[in-house]
Design a protein around this motif. Sequence first.
Motif, PDB file in Angstrom:
ATOM      1  N   ARG A 297      38.184  41.930  38.431  1.00 15.98           N
ATOM      2  CA  ARG A 297      39.418  41.940  39.370  1.00 15.98           C
ATOM      3  C   ARG A 297      39.800  40.786  40.026  1.00 15.98           C
ATOM      4  O   ARG A 297      40.703  40.429  40.386  1.00 15.98           O
ATOM      5  CB  ARG A 297      39.277  43.175  40.098  1.00 15.98           C
ATOM      6  CG  ARG A 297      39.864  44.546  39.487  1.00 15.98           C
ATOM      7  CD  ARG A 297      39.326  45.653  40.135  1.00 15.98           C
ATOM      8  NE  ARG A 297      38.001  46.155  39.754  1.00 15.98           N
ATOM      9  CZ  ARG A 297      37.648  47.301  40.091  1.00 15.98           C
ATOM     10  NH1 ARG A 297      38.361  48.229  40.873  1.00 15.98           N
ATOM     11  NH2 ARG A 297      36.421  47.565  39.805  1.00 15.98           N
ATOM     12  N   VAL A 298      38.798  40.037  40.158  1.00 12.14           N
ATOM     13  CA  VAL A 298      38.818  38.908  41.022  1.00 12.14           C
ATOM     14  C   VAL A 298      38.961  37.460  40.304  1.00 12.14           C
ATOM     15  O   VAL A 298      39.175  36.342  40.882  1.00 12.14           O
ATOM     16  CB  VAL A 298      37.961  38.701  42.193  1.00 12.14           C
ATOM     17  CG1 VAL A 298      38.046  40.081  42.965  1.00 12.14           C
ATOM     18  CG2 VAL A 298      36.427  38.388  41.751  1.00 12.14           C
ATOM     19  N   LEU A 299      38.747  37.480  39.002  1.00 12.23           N
ATOM     20  CA  LEU A 299      38.522  36.351  38.264  1.00 12.23           C
ATOM     21  C   LEU A 299      40.076  35.871  38.046  1.00 12.23           C
ATOM     22  O   LEU A 299      41.040  36.668  38.006  1.00 12.23           O
ATOM     23  CB  LEU A 299      37.813  36.675  36.631  1.00 12.23           C
ATOM     24  CG  LEU A 299      37.184  35.648  36.026  1.00 12.23           C
ATOM     25  CD1 LEU A 299      36.256  35.133  36.935  1.00 12.23           C
ATOM     26  CD2 LEU A 299      36.664  36.329  34.660  1.00 12.23           C
TER      27      LEU A 299
ATOM     28  N   LEU B 146      33.614  44.276  39.673  1.00 11.97           N
ATOM     29  CA  LEU B 146      34.468  43.515  40.647  1.00 11.97           C
ATOM     30  C   LEU B 146      34.916  42.326  40.076  1.00 11.97           C
ATOM     31  O   LEU B 146      36.223  41.774  40.200  1.00 11.97           O
ATOM     32  CB  LEU B 146      33.480  43.453  41.956  1.00 11.97           C
ATOM     33  CG  LEU B 146      34.221  42.543  43.057  1.00 11.97           C
ATOM     34  CD1 LEU B 146      35.250  43.192  43.609  1.00 11.97           C
ATOM     35  CD2 LEU B 146      33.067  42.242  44.073  1.00 11.97           C
ATOM     36  N   LEU B 147      33.936  41.557  39.497  1.00 11.55           N
ATOM     37  CA  LEU B 147      34.298  40.323  38.841  1.00 11.55           C
ATOM     38  C   LEU B 147      35.582  40.246  38.034  1.00 11.55           C
ATOM     39  O   LEU B 147      36.397  39.330  37.958  1.00 11.55           O
ATOM     40  CB  LEU B 147      33.418  39.768  37.815  1.00 11.55           C
ATOM     41  CG  LEU B 147      33.083  38.597  37.300  1.00 11.55           C
ATOM     42  CD1 LEU B 147      32.944  37.374  38.721  1.00 11.55           C
ATOM     43  CD2 LEU B 147      31.992  38.219  36.543  1.00 11.55           C
TER      44      LEU B 147
END
Lengths: 323, 323
Positions: free
Chosen positions: B271-273, B268-269
């Motif tokens: 993609r949201v970083l 997930l990280l």
Amino acid sequence: MGKVTIYSIAEELGVHAATVSRAFSRPELVKADVRQRVLETAERLGFQPNRIARRLATGSTGAVGLLVPDITNPFFPPLVREIQAAADDATVILVDAQGDAADEPSLIARLRSQVDGILLASPLAPDDILREAIGTTPTVVLNREVDGLASVVCDMTSALHVAGDHVYSLGHRRIALLSGTVGSWAAEQRRTAIRTWAGGKDVELVELGPFSASYDGGRDAAQELLATDATVAFAFDDLTACGVIAGLAEGGRRVPDDVSVVGCDDVLLARVLTPTLSTVQTPNAELARAALETLRVAITGEPAGPTRLEGTFVHRQSTGPAA
Amino acid sequence: MGKVTIYSIAEELGVHAATVSRAFSRPELVKADVRQRVLETAERLGFQPNRIARRLATGSTGAVGLLVPDITNPFFPPLVREIQAAADDATVILVDAQGDAADEPSLIARLRSQVDGILLASPLAPDDILREAIGTTPTVVLNREVDGLASVVCDMTSALHVAGDHVYSLGHRRIALLSGTVGSWAAEQRRTAIRTWAGGKDVELVELGPFSASYDGGRDAAQELLATDATVAFAFDDLTACGVIAGLAEGGRRVPDDVSVVGCDDVLLARVLTPTLSTVQTPNAELARAALETLRVAITGEPAGPTRLEGTFVHRQSTGPAA
DNA sequence: CTGAAAGCGCTAACAG
DNA sequence: CTGTTAGCGCTTTCAG
């Protein structure tokens, strides 16, 4: 071969199987030296009590169910861990609803036959659907309160008030509240907390949303936020806050220089993001302990009351002086 | 009261309990109309077959164990989800080793008595410790290969070669390899993949580490990286990459403007970083399906071979032209 | 304190 | 196709 049962041990020692059984389940009923020898040979033979058989005999499964709405939401893994740790030797059967609240009743039905009780983290399903789904199975609802059911929640109210005071002291007076999903107990509680806090102050509260509790929800929120002149935003949770920060960056606003952002939950993300997120922490370990303790009570049949724990505000980099 | 058993149904219908049992477990052995009536009254009485009893009688638990080293590592929740989804009506018993590989043998021992087979994600425990811990329990090892055990792995080699070609085409010639934990099969595979790729090219490979597979490990790596003149770094995984980016930022280097970074796993990280991470994706759903299929084979006693799936390189924002 | 005996609810040969 | 008969491994009265 591999089959070591209480009978193997009994034979080995020339005692009755019942004695072996007692040596494990009611040691006080067995003379010390016999118990000693039983335990020793059990160890030596590599005896593993057959839980299945025990369960059949006792009627209790020795397992608790844990239903989470979405295991990929970073809020849950740490909670799952603490619950497993607090469960001692009860086995935890984790069920992930995969983000589909409509599936929960059938998942609950399947769980019911396999466990002594259920820990239910279901933020979105309607109250009566839940009550019906669990039927007579001892259940503790997590982070939500449902009439007639035991629950353990983390109350974010006072922590959010602290957060409010914190940004106020940094000079913020125009404050955006980015609401979470309607119908969510937690979202409602957080919204109310902020409103209550703002009530007595000389601040302007700008309410936006509701937005979905996700990164994309945060990006959406950022768009609306850019159209206001709020200098700080309270996001529903950290994932949303992350989306807000990304959305603001695209709009040319930096956090915390131009806008401050407060998250909620203190998930891993909050600590590894740049800037790190000011947020509210849940005491997961205590929550887990309380939940299991409450469930144990519920399983004995006693009415178990609701429990409230308190969140804690954590100041990090995403909140700074008002621009 | 509530107790509806095959006996209640049998009595109700004037047939033998065995017939009721068969109506459920081997319907083809029961005359159609009898089966029909059994099913009806079962439904009417709200019969729920007692899985525990069934398990005791058949000796099979209908459950599979899933041991993960650290459920809070964002790589695992999506995998857990897919495994549950692929498990159909087998119940998955998830056990989190809480990051302590030394505990795994005892956790495995406990699991063994409760499941038909085990899916074992244990990157760090030594081979022979694992072999000893699982004994004769059918087991499939995930993302690792162990002599004598069935396994399903995601091979990152070709995807990393693609990643290498990608940064090469962006002009990068001095490339840092930030090694993961020694003794980790995945770390070893990734390291080898990069070395092999670099082998034939006019690139300078700077090997740093090993670093722990964590955010802090990434920060450490960034310190060493700052002392080199590499223009791109391959991190062991996304979490490490995140730490690298944060560490570089503190050192005044921006990603991808000054340095490019490649992660691995696509959690997930990634993609949201900000910037989003160029990384390598694992086909979780296929991995889960293959793992359960392999486990089913292993449970029947047939020797189950190793399975290799391929990762896929995903180009995002953290890789750009060489400075 | 320990042995004997009776299940828990279901399945699995084995006859019929 | 269906009834009979034994268990699965452990717990739990009830005697002794």
